[in-house]
Design an enzyme around this catalytic site. Structure first.
Site, short mmCIF file in Angstrom:
data_model
loop_
_atom_site.label_atom_id
_atom_site.label_comp_id
_atom_site.label_asym_id
_atom_site.label_seq_id
_atom_site.Cartn_x
_atom_site.Cartn_y
_atom_site.Cartn_z
N HIS A 70 -79.96 -14.02 -19.24
CA HIS A 70 -78.80 -13.03 -19.26
C HIS A 70 -77.63 -12.89 -17.77
CE1 HIS A 70 -82.40 -11.32 -21.68
NE2 HIS A 70 -83.22 -12.35 -21.26
N LYS A 118 -73.91 -28.04 -14.15
CA LYS A 118 -72.39 -28.62 -14.32
C LYS A 118 -72.37 -29.26 -15.12
CE LYS A 118 -70.48 -26.45 -9.93
NZ LYS A 118 -70.12 -26.75 -8.62
#
Length: 153
Positions: A70, A118
């Site tokens: 979200h 990442k």
């Protein structure tokens, strides 16, 4: 038997790949699993944004792969989906979490319990929360997983 059901519901899974029991999936039609890859028990794959798993990938038990999130500052709290790719011969150890939009490079290793936010370069070993490089894997690996199906899968 389960592989037939997964394929019938739209999952793109190679016949030589294996999924252990008690895994949960969101958007089966967005999951692509290559040759000889293994997904351990009790994994959760949320593929709203697609999940691409290469060949000879070992995903250990209790791993979570999440492709959606979200937007916390959006007034409508909208969601966004981004794909996750796990390249050939990568190993995702137990209880690791892979977040949306991540690319795990060929031969990379994600340590148990790591949270990957990442991209992981090929042959890097990462661990921690958030995951950071903690080592490098041998660049000469050239194996194929030899998993055999059993009635206990």
């Amino acid at each position: 038997m389960r592989k037939w059901i997964y394929r019938g519901l739209g999952m793109d899974i190679d016949w030589t790949a294996h999924i252990m029991r008690n895994c949960q999936f969101v958007s089966l039609q967005n999951i692509h699993i290559g040759e000889r890859s293994i997904i351990g028990h009790n994994c959760f794959l949320d593929a709203k944004g697609e999940i691409f798993i290469g060949c000879d990938v070992n995903i250990s038990s209790y791993v979570k792969i999440i492709t959606a999130k979200h937007l916390i500052d959006d007034v409508a709290f909208s969601g966004i989906n981004k794909p996750v790719a796990i390249r050939n011969r990568a190993w995702i150890a137990s209880a690791a979490i892979i977040l949306q939009g991540i690319d795990i490079g060929e031969g990379a290793v994600v340590a148990a319990g790591a949270v990957v936010a990442k991209d992981v370069a090929p042959f890097d070993v990462v661990g921690g929360i958030p995951a950071k490089v903690i080592g490098k894997r041998n660049l000469s690996i050239n194996y194929t997983l030899q998993s055999k199906p059993s009635r206990f899968l």
